[in-house]
Design a protein around this motif. Structure first.
Motif, short mmCIF file in Angstrom:
data_model
loop_
_atom_site.label_atom_id
_atom_site.label_comp_id
_atom_site.label_asym_id
_atom_site.label_seq_id
_atom_site.Cartn_x
_atom_site.Cartn_y
_atom_site.Cartn_z
N ASP A 1 -51.74 14.08 -37.44
CA ASP A 1 -51.87 12.77 -37.37
C ASP A 1 -51.03 11.75 -37.95
OD1 ASP A 1 -54.07 13.16 -35.30
OD2 ASP A 1 -55.68 12.57 -36.61
N ARG A 2 -50.80 12.34 -39.32
CA ARG A 2 -50.20 11.78 -40.35
C ARG A 2 -48.40 11.51 -39.74
NH1 ARG A 2 -49.77 13.34 -46.50
NH2 ARG A 2 -52.06 12.83 -46.13
N LEU A 3 -48.02 12.78 -39.31
CA LEU A 3 -46.52 12.75 -38.59
C LEU A 3 -46.40 11.87 -37.41
CD1 LEU A 3 -45.81 16.43 -39.20
CD2 LEU A 3 -44.48 14.40 -40.46
N MET A 4 -47.47 12.01 -36.69
CA MET A 4 -47.59 11.00 -35.46
C MET A 4 -47.46 9.54 -35.73
SD MET A 4 -50.50 10.59 -32.44
CE MET A 4 -51.60 9.62 -33.85
N ARG A 5 -48.17 9.01 -36.86
CA ARG A 5 -48.30 7.58 -37.45
C ARG A 5 -46.73 7.49 -37.73
NH1 ARG A 5 -53.75 8.33 -38.45
NH2 ARG A 5 -53.61 9.59 -40.25
N ILE A 6 -46.32 8.35 -38.49
CA ILE A 6 -44.74 7.95 -39.23
C ILE A 6 -43.98 7.76 -37.90
CG2 ILE A 6 -42.92 9.11 -40.27
CD1 ILE A 6 -44.84 10.49 -42.18
N GLY A 7 -44.01 8.65 -36.95
CA GLY A 7 -43.21 8.58 -35.56
C GLY A 7 -43.45 7.09 -34.82
N ALA A 8 -44.66 6.77 -34.94
CA ALA A 8 -45.03 5.68 -33.92
C ALA A 8 -44.58 4.42 -34.76
CB ALA A 8 -46.69 5.44 -33.97
N VAL A 9 -44.56 4.38 -36.05
CA VAL A 9 -44.05 3.09 -36.81
C VAL A 9 -42.56 3.09 -36.46
CG1 VAL A 9 -43.86 2.18 -39.15
CG2 VAL A 9 -45.98 3.18 -38.54
#
Length: 387
Positions: free
Chosen positions: A266-274
């Motif tokens: 989830d954390r990596l996904m959020r970094i990618g989304a930003v």
């Protein structure tokens, strides 16, 4: 390797003919912006078809639906090769897509049949590293075919690829035992979608991946004209620029495999989304101001596409882990969302085509920002199924 090939069919079916789009438009006497509808027609078939194959596979297993889908893909590719108008090609592209989406949808479900948690995210990223080779090679192969044959030959090549894949399916084992299959009537199984769409966290995962892909398919539909027509890039060199995005996806998926166990999906996904949101805004700035010329457009496009490596596998795994008992249906919703927004992205670029990269930039900014908002607002740390 078979799962990677199945997941690559979305890219194989589209990327290989991108360099031929201007030539196809001239040969079929198409109006400006209508050739892009061959991508939109494909996405419509791909999006809606998944909603059928997913529940069907939850009830009868994975192998048979994949084989039936491959037969449809072959028929659709052959129809495209013999099309004499854009309208006819759009219809055959939809048939081709309905077949191709079976393999893509059920390959994700098969991963969930075999793995869970961080291990599933690692395996999904590994598959995507291999899958990224398709868009890396596709446009270049299409450009080479154009040098020695007509654009119709490109679709004949896809027929051969479909036949080879159909033969390889004989070695694919069934991963959903009869004891784990859904026993309800198929009509009731389709009702599962109503339950799934009431889950906010699942909607968050769907939104992150879906809005990302809206920008990606705007990129697919818009870059042949932004690069070749507006910036006068040779068709044979277009494949090189397009391949940069695939290299970025492969690199980010590699890092995702290494980091997901430590940082969490989830954390990596959020970094990618930003990152996708920031890069989408940069693309819009470059498109509207022509700041930096060709390089000013290529760099943020490359970085936006690269964010896929941190988003796609983690968003898919997060969604599948919420409801493993109906992995086929969840996978179908994932794909339908991704390609449904892809329809909007490619159609937007085609409808507002004005000979400049501006429609492409505006579309990617919109989808990049909504991808970011989905990750930040709906997939909150520590929340469960119904958060």
């Amino acid at each position: 390797m078979i799962l990677s090939l199945l997941m690559a069919f979305a890219s194989i079916s589209t990327d290989i003919y991108l360099p031929a789009m201007p030539t196809m438009g001239a040969a079929l006497h198409a109006r400006p912006g209508t050739v892009e509808l061959t991508i939109s027609g494909y996405l419509i078939g791909f999006s809606l078809g998944q909603l059928f194959w997913g529940p069907l596979s939850d009830r009868i297993g994975r192998r048979l639906p994949i084989a039936l889908g491959m037969v449809l893909f072959i028929v659709g590719a052959a129809g495209c090769a013999f099309s004499n108008s854009v309208e006819v090609m759009v219809a055959w592209r939809a048939v081709q897509a309905i077949g191709a989406c079976a393999g893509v949808t059920l390959a994700r479900a098969i991963v969930r049949d075999l793995y869970s948690g961080a291990r599933a995210a690692q395996m999904m990223s590994t598959l995507m590293i291999v899958t990224a080779i398709a868009p890396l090679l596709g446009p270049s192969v299409g450009g080479l075919v154009l040098q020695v044959a007509s654009w119709r030959t490109i679709f004949e090549v896809l027929v051969v690829v479909g036949l080879v894949t159909l033969g390889l399916l004989a070695t694919l084992p069934e991963t959903l035992p009869a004891s784990q299959r859904v026993r309800e009537p198929l009509a009731r199984v389709f009702g599962t979608y109503a339950m799934l769409l009431r889950q906010p966290r699942l909607l968050g995962y769907l939104g992150v991946g879906g809005f990302l892909y809206g920008g990606i398919f705007a990129y697919v539909a818009g870059t042949p004209f932004a690069y070749i027509t507006y910036h006068h890039v040779a068709a044979r060199h277009y494949g090189i620029l397009f391949a940069l995005g695939s290299i970025g996806i492969m690199a980010m998926n590699f890092f995702n495999v290494r980091l997901v166990g430590r940082l969490g999906s989830d954390r990596l996904m959020r970094i990618g989304a930003v990152g996708a949101g920031v890069m989408g805004l940069w693309v819009a700035l470059a498109a509207w101001t022509d700041w930096g010329g060709l390089a000013g457009l290529v760099v943020p496009l490359f970085l936006y596409i690269s964010c896929t490596g941190l988003i796609a596998a983690n968003a898919i795994t997060g969604a599948l882990n919420l409801f493993p008992e109906v992995a086929g249906s969840v996978s179908a919703l994932i794909g339908a969302t991704q390609f449904g927004t892809g329809i909007l992205g490619s159609a937007f670029v085609g409808s507002f085509a004005d000979g400049t990269p501006r429609p492409l930039g505006s579309c990617m900014a919109l989808f990049g920002v909504t991808c970011t908002l989905s990750a930040v607002l709906l997939v909150r740390p520590g929340a469960g199924r119904n958060a």
